[in-house]
Enzyme design. Sequence first.
Site, mmCIF file in Angstrom:
data_model
loop_
_atom_site.group_PDB
_atom_site.id
_atom_site.type_symbol
_atom_site.label_atom_id
_atom_site.label_comp_id
_atom_site.label_asym_id
_atom_site.label_seq_id
_atom_site.Cartn_x
_atom_site.Cartn_y
_atom_site.Cartn_z
ATOM 1 N N SER A 121 1.972 13.187 4.153
ATOM 2 C CA SER A 121 1.937 12.632 2.813
ATOM 3 C C SER A 121 1.132 13.547 1.884
ATOM 4 O O SER A 121 1.414 14.739 1.802
ATOM 5 C CB SER A 121 1.354 11.220 2.894
ATOM 6 O OG SER A 121 1.553 10.541 1.699
ATOM 7 N N ASP A 135 12.456 6.268 2.931
ATOM 8 C CA ASP A 135 11.009 6.330 2.663
ATOM 9 C C ASP A 135 10.810 6.003 1.190
ATOM 10 O O ASP A 135 11.216 6.764 0.317
ATOM 11 C CB ASP A 135 10.487 7.744 2.982
ATOM 12 C CG ASP A 135 8.986 7.878 2.746
ATOM 13 O OD1 ASP A 135 8.361 6.948 2.185
ATOM 14 O OD2 ASP A 135 8.431 8.933 3.115
ATOM 15 N N HIS A 190 7.209 5.501 5.717
ATOM 16 C CA HIS A 190 6.528 6.703 5.263
ATOM 17 C C HIS A 190 5.770 7.389 6.401
ATOM 18 O O HIS A 190 5.168 8.426 6.191
ATOM 19 C CB HIS A 190 5.564 6.305 4.132
ATOM 20 C CG HIS A 190 4.940 7.452 3.419
ATOM 21 N ND1 HIS A 190 5.674 8.487 2.865
ATOM 22 C CD2 HIS A 190 3.639 7.737 3.162
ATOM 23 C CE1 HIS A 190 4.850 9.347 2.290
ATOM 24 N NE2 HIS A 190 3.602 8.922 2.458
#
Lengths: 267, 429, 117
Positions: free
Chosen positions: A95, A217, A245
Amino acid sequence: MDIDRRNNVTVTGNPQGPTVVLAHGFGCDQNMWRLTVPALAEDYRVVLFDYVGSGRSDLSAFSADRYASLDGYARDVVEVCEALDLRDATFVGHSVSAMIGVLAAGMAPERIGALVMVAPSPRYIDDDGYRGGFSAEDIDELLGSLESNYLGWSAAMAPVIMGNAERPELGEELKNSFCATDPDMARVFAQTTFLSDSRDDLKGVRVPTLILECTHDVIAPREVGAFVHQAIPGSTLVTLDATGHCPHLSAPEATNEAITGFLAGLR
Amino acid sequence: MCRTGHQSDPPEADDEMASDAAFTALLEDSAEELYESAPCGYLSTLMDGTIAKVNATLLGWLGLEREAVVGRMRFTDLLTVGGKLYHETHFAPLLRMQGRISGIALEVKQTGGARMPVLVSSVVKHGSTGEPLLIRTTVFDARDRRAYEEELLRGRKAAEEAHRQAEADRARLQDALAVLQQSLLPATLPPVPGVETAAHYHTAHPDRLGGDFYDVFPVDGKRFAFFLGDVCGKGPQAAAVTSLTRYTLRAAAVHDSDPVSALTTLNKVLHERYAGSGDPRYCTAVFGTLEPDPGTGQVAIHLASGGHPPVLVLRADGTTDFLPTPGGLLVGILPSAPFVTATTVLDPGDTLLLYTDGLTEARTGEDRDSLYGYEALLAFAAGQAGKPPHAVIQALIGLLDGFGDGLDDDTALLALGAPAPGPATKNAP
Amino acid sequence: MSPLKVTTRDAETGPVLEIVGELDYANAGELRDLLATITLQPGQRFVVDLSRMEFCDSSGITALIAAHSLAQEAQADIVLAGVPANTLRILRIVGLDQIFTLYPDRDSAVRSLDERR
């Protein structure tokens, strides 16, 4: 400064192998990699850490100024690399950490030799001709959610704050609070994560790069994965058949296979 | 909550059978009925979040038909965007790692655009070989509770803001007071050819303006004037008197630097200003002139006192004594007041010391029940005789520090000396 | 430390005020308030008896000056009786020994006016 303590650095795996640094994203801590570490440990030296303000980092080292930009977090990564004197390590960032890795590789090219970007997004907020998936109001709503769940944080962290570190049940409580963070620090991390724009930094990546995206996602939709792939010269994009995610948790086998395959190609 | 209350035992044995039958009838169709109309929402999803089963209560809250939801929506589709982000960054990873998560505050979207605060708990159901199969979720109505929590958060924010504001106000007030206090005193003493000067001001309370004052300034080509005094009382009213006093003395000296004339002018000004005000204000003051003689290195001192403790003269040869000014009256209490003059000549190495009664009235002793007093001051000063003014002031600062909390009044110190032959003249603030 | 206690009584010559205990910054206001309730006739003598006063600081001195103003306005006389040595020293330094008439004790203060009549 004691970087090991500040960032709760853990080194595991094969001490003779090439080094892989695993960096968690916004929300939780290094425990996020619990299903990844076993797949790497035999052949690679694995470095884990918590960003300041997350997990079991040294909360007293937090600075709202330093961490108001991703550069502050990237400096922490470089300092962790320096403390361990890493050369040519592979940085796996989930991320927002994927972008922190891009910045850190720019700051210390001799230390970071390859990047794995798990569910990356250089810009979460929609912009002229760019779709990040969110509006500024959405981010405000997230900050509201952080605040609403403040009480759960207090219950988990109270014994830590009160200094009862000797209590044996503390380990149990911490296990139940991987995502527990001081609300003010979480707020800073959230703002830095979701309000920054690192699109221009992608062009500067000069190291072999693997991009992992999920089929569904909500945080990093496939358009964004395509954007990152197109922006980084010579990068590889792998789409994992996974929802959410966190493919390293929801689809660990496929994720690990993609990472180890990429690492093998580097040797 | 999704729990049935604990039933108490039936009171009579005869009624027991009938009651049991009634309960059984009530509970007969409970499994499905309880699931569908429980006072909380139920939801089962596949591991990818696809909704497989949902109860009527939750559908009612959402305002959705079962067909539109089952197999067509994921759990995150029910959430607001902020809630989705929180779900993906906190809820889902924790659920994966722990197998369960409870009491997370989220908001679900209702048809029509409204949002409903809920508390969500989930557990993962595993298969016989330990593989995760599905997620079971309960959703509680948290509207009232969230409103209450928001009130708490609002209250906390307001309190934090009020605290921050109060701190800022306090800091600003401190700054303003410091500036005002500085305006009552010279920033530095001007260089006086042929004379060494040093001064010190001890503030007893940082947020309470004091009433002591001093100054040194030129009056003509040859002479300088100096004064030191103490206004009665403390706080802003006293500071106003201090300001009036300082500028009156400086202005008076422009016209006539004779010490008695300057004090007489001040007496007139203070009396006229404050006598009829119902709040009589007065001060004690020593006003003087000094005239250095470049030929001999001597400094001639001519001073007058209005109700002020006698100044000290520290001689280079070690003798130290008060320069008495008995009979000088407090300045400002009567329309006309007697002021008493004294003169002396400072030889090289001599120092004149002016002070306010904060020094002599410092409380000493274990119980802080006796005053430092004039005898002790005289003895202390004798130990400093022969030292230049800045060294005398430094020694007195050490003495003041030693009083600790026994020193509860402002204290002003001013030392004027004829330099001993040798190193260059030095002026300290 | 002893708290301040102030009592008043009327003698033939005028009011007699006795100050017992410590007169300082913390309680001089009490004395000022009490002074406001005292009425003096022209020609009267206002006796302030300090023989049992244990301590007096500059705030106390201010209160005594207020008493002096009060007497002056009423064209009355004010005297201090039984001034303790420490206070006498302060009164001399600030010059107030010149504007107050001082008597060794309350009786002589009251008597001296009678003799003058």
